[in-house]
Design a protein around this motif. Structure first.
Motif, PDB file in Angstrom:
ATOM      1  N   HIS A   1     -15.528 -19.305  62.449  1.00  0.00           N
ATOM      2  CA  HIS A   1     -14.703 -20.100  61.529  1.00  0.00           C
ATOM      3  C   HIS A   1     -15.155 -21.563  61.474  1.00  0.00           C
ATOM      4  O   HIS A   1     -15.352 -22.112  60.380  1.00  0.00           O
ATOM      5  N   VAL A   2     -15.319 -22.182  62.624  1.00  0.00           N
ATOM      6  CA  VAL A   2     -15.685 -23.605  62.651  1.00  0.00           C
ATOM      7  C   VAL A   2     -17.088 -23.854  62.072  1.00  0.00           C
ATOM      8  O   VAL A   2     -17.247 -24.737  61.224  1.00  0.00           O
ATOM      9  N   PRO A   3     -18.116 -23.063  62.476  1.00  0.00           N
ATOM     10  CA  PRO A   3     -19.425 -23.285  61.833  1.00  0.00           C
ATOM     11  C   PRO A   3     -19.402 -23.042  60.316  1.00  0.00           C
ATOM     12  O   PRO A   3     -20.062 -23.772  59.571  1.00  0.00           O
ATOM     13  N   SER A   4     -18.632 -22.044  59.846  1.00  0.00           N
ATOM     14  CA  SER A   4     -18.539 -21.803  58.400  1.00  0.00           C
ATOM     15  C   SER A   4     -17.916 -23.002  57.700  1.00  0.00           C
ATOM     16  O   SER A   4     -18.395 -23.447  56.648  1.00  0.00           O
TER      17      SER A   4
ATOM     18  N   SER B   1      -8.979 -31.714  65.094  1.00  0.00           N
ATOM     19  CA  SER B   1     -10.309 -31.355  65.563  1.00  0.00           C
ATOM     20  C   SER B   1     -10.306 -31.023  67.053  1.00  0.00           C
ATOM     21  O   SER B   1      -9.622 -31.656  67.846  1.00  0.00           O
ATOM     22  N   THR B   2     -11.091 -29.985  67.407  1.00  0.00           N
ATOM     23  CA  THR B   2     -11.147 -29.555  68.801  1.00  0.00           C
ATOM     24  C   THR B   2     -12.340 -30.172  69.520  1.00  0.00           C
ATOM     25  O   THR B   2     -12.234 -30.637  70.650  1.00  0.00           O
ATOM     26  N   VAL B   3     -13.483 -30.154  68.839  1.00  0.00           N
ATOM     27  CA  VAL B   3     -14.732 -30.480  69.525  1.00  0.00           C
ATOM     28  C   VAL B   3     -15.110 -31.943  69.399  1.00  0.00           C
ATOM     29  O   VAL B   3     -15.495 -32.591  70.367  1.00  0.00           O
TER      30      VAL B   3
ATOM     31  N   LEU C   1     -19.704 -21.753  71.104  1.00  0.00           N
ATOM     32  CA  LEU C   1     -19.400 -22.420  69.833  1.00  0.00           C
ATOM     33  C   LEU C   1     -20.584 -23.280  69.396  1.00  0.00           C
ATOM     34  O   LEU C   1     -20.980 -23.264  68.223  1.00  0.00           O
ATOM     35  N   LEU C   2     -21.187 -24.005  70.349  1.00  0.00           N
ATOM     36  CA  LEU C   2     -22.328 -24.849  70.008  1.00  0.00           C
ATOM     37  C   LEU C   2     -23.540 -24.005  69.611  1.00  0.00           C
ATOM     38  O   LEU C   2     -24.254 -24.341  68.662  1.00  0.00           O
ATOM     39  N   ILE C   3     -23.756 -22.879  70.328  1.00  0.00           N
ATOM     40  CA  ILE C   3     -24.888 -22.009  69.980  1.00  0.00           C
ATOM     41  C   ILE C   3     -24.705 -21.451  68.568  1.00  0.00           C
ATOM     42  O   ILE C   3     -25.632 -21.450  67.753  1.00  0.00           O
ATOM     43  N   MET C   4     -23.499 -20.992  68.259  1.00  0.00           N
ATOM     44  CA  MET C   4     -23.219 -20.443  66.924  1.00  0.00           C
ATOM     45  C   MET C   4     -23.373 -21.516  65.854  1.00  0.00           C
ATOM     46  O   MET C   4     -23.846 -21.259  64.748  1.00  0.00           O
ATOM     47  N   PHE C   5     -22.969 -22.737  66.201  1.00  0.00           N
ATOM     48  CA  PHE C   5     -23.095 -23.859  65.277  1.00  0.00           C
ATOM     49  C   PHE C   5     -24.560 -24.092  64.909  1.00  0.00           C
ATOM     50  O   PHE C   5     -24.915 -24.214  63.725  1.00  0.00           O
ATOM     51  N   VAL C   6     -25.433 -24.114  65.929  1.00  0.00           N
ATOM     52  CA  VAL C   6     -26.862 -24.303  65.676  1.00  0.00           C
ATOM     53  C   VAL C   6     -27.411 -23.112  64.891  1.00  0.00           C
ATOM     54  O   VAL C   6     -28.183 -23.274  63.945  1.00  0.00           O
ATOM     55  N   ALA C   7     -26.993 -21.890  65.273  1.00  0.00           N
ATOM     56  CA  ALA C   7     -27.447 -20.673  64.581  1.00  0.00           C
ATOM     57  C   ALA C   7     -27.104 -20.735  63.094  1.00  0.00           C
ATOM     58  O   ALA C   7     -27.938 -20.442  62.234  1.00  0.00           O
TER      59      ALA C   7
END
Lengths: 57, 257
Positions: free
Chosen positions: B73-76, B200-202, B218-224
Motif C-alpha cells: 500500500h505505502v509503495p503504491s 505518516s509512519t516512516v 517496507l524499505l525493500i518493497m519501496f526500492v523494488a
C-alpha cells in the motif's frame, strides 16, 4: 503452512490486495514487452511493403 | 583521426551527455539496453521483500496480520504521487522547450501512474475494512487520492482525444501542470484535516513509529517498486519512440536489422 495462508483470519483482505497488485504489475510488464515486439515486426513489414511497391513502379 | 579533430570532439564532450537525452535514437537505445536488467533487479527485490514482509516480519499487536498490506500500500501510494510529479515535470519541459522525448516520457508514465493510484486505492480499501470497519469513506486523504486517479485518466483521455500530436501534448501538459496542486493536498491532508487516515509512519521526524523487522521489508518493497517503475517507463518509452518516429531513418535501421 495453513497458518500462513490463513493470515490470522485476514486471508481475504491480505491475499486480494497482493493478488490485485501482482496481476496488474505482471500484466503491464508483459504486455508492453509484447507490444514492442509487435511494433518491430509491424514496422518492418510496412517498410518492406513500401520497398516492394517502389520496385514495381 | 588527426589530433585537431580529437581536440574538437573533446571540447564538445562537456555538453554531449546532456544533448543525448533529447535524441530519440539515443534514448531508445538506452531504454532498450536497460529496461530488462532493471526489471530483473526489481523482481529479485520483490522476492526478498515479500519473503521478509509475509514470513519474517511478526504480526502487529493491534491489527494482526492485516497490517501486511502496508508493504504494497505505502509503495503504491508513494509511486502514485511520485509518478505524477515526474509526468507533470516532463510534460512541462516538453511544453516549454519543445522536446519530443520529454512529451513521450510523460505519455509513458500516465498509464503507470493510473495503475499505481488504483493499487493504492484498492489496497487501502481492503485494509480499511478490517481496520476501520469500512471499505470507503469520503476522507480527505482518500478523496484527494481518488482525484489523482481522475487526473491520470483525464491526462490519458485528453492526449489521445486530440488528433494533432503537438496540440495534444500541449493541452495535456497544461492539465498535468494544473493538477500538481493536488499533490500537496494529498500529502498534507492527514495534517490539515482531522481524518480517519493515519499520519505518516516512516518519514516522521525523529524515530519512525514502526518495528525494525517491519521497517526492513517496507524499505525493500519501496526500492523494488521504484525499480519496477523505472523499468516499466523504459519499456513503454521504447514503444512510444518507435511509433512516433516510425518515418525516421534510425527506426528504419532498427526494424530492418
Amino acid at each position: 503452512m495453513a497458518e500462513f495462508f490463513n493470515m490470522g483470519g485476514y486471508a481475504f483482505f491480505v491475499w486480494t490486495s497482493y493478488a490485485v497488485v501482482a496481476v496488474l504489475f505482471t500484466y503491464q510488464f508483459l504486455s508492453s514487452r509484447a507490444q514492442h515486439k509487435k511494433l518491430i515486426s509491424q514496422l518492418g513489414a510496412e517498410a518492406e511493403h513500401k520497398i516492394g511497391r517502389t520496385n514495381k513502379s | 583521426m588527426t589530433t585537431e579533430s580529437l581536440n574538437t570532439s573533446g571540447r564538445g564532450k562537456k555538453w554531449l551527455w546532456f544533448h543525448r537525452f533529447g535524441s530519440p535514437a539515443w534514448v531508445y537505445g538506452f531504454a532498450n539496453r536497460w529496461a530488462m536488467p532493471i526489471g530483473i533487479v526489481a523482481l529479485l527485490l520483490f522476492v526478498v521483500g515479500l519473503y521478509q514482509g509475509l514470513i519474517v516480519a511478526p504480526p502487529d499487536y493491534q491489527m494482526g496480520d492485516s497490517y501486511r498490506i502496508i508493504f504494497i500500500h505505502v509503495p503504491s501510494a508513494w509511486l502514485s504521487m511520485f509518478s505524477y510529479f515526474v509526468m507533470a515535470a516532463s510534460a512541462g519541459i516538453g511544453l516549454v522547450w519543445h522536446i519530443k522525448v520529454s512529451d513521450l516520457v510523460a505519455r509513458s508514465i500516465a498509464p503507470l501512474g493510473a495503475m499505481f493510484t488504483f493499487c493504492a486505492l484498492v489496497t487501502g480499501s481492503l485494509w480499511g475494512k478490517p481496520t476501520w470497519g469500512t471499505y470507503w469513506v469520503w476522507d480527505a486523504r482518500l478523496t484527494s487520492e481518488l482525484v489523482l486517479l481522475f487526473l491520470f485518466i483525464g491526462y490519458i483521455a485528453l492526449s489521445n482525444a486530440i488528433e494533432d500530436r503537438r496540440t495534444a501534448s500541449r493541452a495535456s501538459a497544461v492539465l498535468a501542470l494544473v493538477g500538481v496542486i493536488n499533490l500537496p493536498i494529498i500529502h498534507f491532508s492527514v495534517e490539515w484535516w482531522n481524518t480517519l487516515h493515519q499520519g505518516s509512519t516512516v518519514t516522521k521526524l525523529g524515530r519512525p513509529s514502526i518495528d525494525t523487522r517491519m521497517l526492513i521489508p517496507l524499505l525493500i518493497m519501496f526500492v523494488a517498486f521504484n525499480f519496477y517503475f523505472l523499468s516499466a517507463v523504459l519499456n513503454r518509452l521504447r514503444c512510444e519512440l518507435l511509433s512516433q518516429e516510425r518515418r525516421t531513418q534510425w527506426v528504419r535501421e532498427i526494424v530492418h536489422g
